[in-house]
Design a protein around this motif. Structure first.
Motif, mmCIF file in Angstrom:
data_model
loop_
_atom_site.group_PDB
_atom_site.id
_atom_site.type_symbol
_atom_site.label_atom_id
_atom_site.label_comp_id
_atom_site.label_asym_id
_atom_site.label_seq_id
_atom_site.Cartn_x
_atom_site.Cartn_y
_atom_site.Cartn_z
ATOM 1 N N GLU A 104 18.572 19.602 26.886
ATOM 2 C CA GLU A 104 18.593 18.248 27.703
ATOM 3 C C GLU A 104 17.182 17.727 27.920
ATOM 4 O O GLU A 104 16.317 18.459 28.393
ATOM 5 N N LEU A 105 16.931 16.478 27.572
ATOM 6 C CA LEU A 105 15.648 15.849 27.514
ATOM 7 C C LEU A 105 15.558 14.542 28.086
ATOM 8 O O LEU A 105 16.599 13.564 28.223
ATOM 9 N N ASP A 106 14.570 14.441 29.043
ATOM 10 C CA ASP A 106 14.093 13.032 29.493
ATOM 11 C C ASP A 106 13.015 12.842 28.839
ATOM 12 O O ASP A 106 11.807 13.498 28.808
ATOM 13 N N ILE A 107 12.811 11.472 28.524
ATOM 14 C CA ILE A 107 11.674 10.723 27.819
ATOM 15 C C ILE A 107 11.358 9.791 28.656
ATOM 16 O O ILE A 107 12.015 8.588 28.983
ATOM 17 N N ILE A 108 9.829 9.642 29.356
ATOM 18 C CA ILE A 108 9.237 8.713 30.145
ATOM 19 C C ILE A 108 8.915 7.731 29.025
ATOM 20 O O ILE A 108 7.794 7.988 28.266
ATOM 21 N N LEU A 109 9.404 6.576 28.945
ATOM 22 C CA LEU A 109 8.966 5.459 27.754
ATOM 23 C C LEU A 109 8.318 4.135 28.323
ATOM 24 O O LEU A 109 8.688 3.500 29.266
ATOM 25 N N GLU A 110 7.103 3.867 27.790
ATOM 26 C CA GLU A 110 6.117 2.890 28.312
ATOM 27 C C GLU A 110 5.544 2.220 26.684
ATOM 28 O O GLU A 110 4.921 2.777 26.273
ATOM 29 N N THR A 111 6.057 0.933 26.443
ATOM 30 C CA THR A 111 5.595 0.493 24.992
ATOM 31 C C THR A 111 5.988 -0.833 25.009
ATOM 32 O O THR A 111 6.924 -1.239 25.228
#
Length: 284
Positions: free
Chosen positions: A70-77
């Motif tokens: 299980e993976l969480d990605i903190i995304l800012e783009t």
């Protein structure tokens, strides 16, 4: 005292900022039941910091250090190249059973497409996605493929209605090739196709019954809802600008279930602290 002011008053140098960022990542992971976590953040003040092919190697390299399912990605783009997003998503979905995308700030354009590949999208009051209408660059000019195609449709409708072509359109049409029209159509369809496929396959995976009737949700209904959302996100005329912020309420009205992390105080604090530290790192 706000988090931003707190960190400014502490006068953290780069090493201290890095240590504090890692501590907050660990806190987020712990609050999310020990899930793997990775940050994919751009400096929003630099136009060149969008998602591109140079991101693939470091992103894959970071994934090799993780070993969960299980993976969480903190995304800012601000966005970037959709084909790169497609390649990265294929790798992620090939390794992880459940993926969460955490958006503390902004994930526009290709970032929004990325978010649609998640099982769970987490946002707060400061979070925003954006329209996914393809952006075309031609002769150093940047424009929306959807707006371009809409413009051609309006000219066609006017000709059919009046029986003649307004002379003012002639020089415009003379500079447009069939290949350019096809390129715009292909670019739009690419964005829609990814979003439709990923929503139906991942985001709607857990949508089993209709909340209003309790009846089972069919695969065709999932595909139909995914198609409606993709069309709406691609429609330049609905949002008017490519940089428009699409918030939780907008997404909920479209039929997307969003996890509001502001309702979980400890998680909200950890995410906001991490995001503030990222911004301070870029500003430093």
């Amino acid at each position: 005292m706000g988090i931003y002011t707190e960190y400014l008053n502490r006068g953290l140098d780069f090493q201290a900022l890095q240590a504090e960022r890692k501590a907050q990542l660990k806190a987020i992971s712990a609050l999310r039941n020990g899930r793997d976590i990775i940050a994919y953040a751009s400096d929003m003040m630099k136009p060149s910091s969008s998602i591109d092919y140079s991101d693939q190697l470091p992103f894959h390299d970071q994934l090799t250090t993780l070993g969960g399912r299980e993976l969480d990605i903190i995304l800012e783009t601000p966005g970037g190249i959709g084909e790169v997003v497609e390649d990265i998503v294929r790798v992620i979905r090939g390794r992880y059973d459940h993926v969460g995308i955490i958006i503390p700030g902004t994930a526009k354009s290709a970032g929004t497409i990325f978010a649609m590949a998640a099982d769970e999208i987490l946002m707060g009051v400061t979070s925003s996605l954006g329209p996914i209408d393809a952006q075309i660059i031609n002769n150093s000019k940047r424009f929306s493929a959807d707006a371009f195609l809409d413009g051609l449709t309006k000219i066609k409708e006017e000709v059919l209605k009046t029986g003649k072509l307004n002379p003012a359109y002639i020089p415009i049409l003379q500079n447009i090739s069939p290949g350019e029209i096809q390129h715009c159509e292909n670019a739009q369809n690419f964005s829609k196709t990814l979003v439709k496929e990923w929503l139906a396959k991942y985001k709607f995976k857990y949508w089993e019954t209709h909340s209003s009737t309790g009846k089972p949700v069919t695969d065709d209904e999932k595909k139909q809802k995914a198609d409606q959302i993709a069309e709406r996100l691609c429609k330049h005329g609905d949002w008017l600008t490519h940089g428009r912020s699409i918030k939780i309420d907008d997404l909920t009205q479209m039929g997307l279930r969003i996890t509001d992390y502001d309702k979980e105080p400890a998680l909200q604090d950890a995410i906001n602290r991490y995001y503030t530290l990222v911004r301070l790192t870029f500003e430093g």
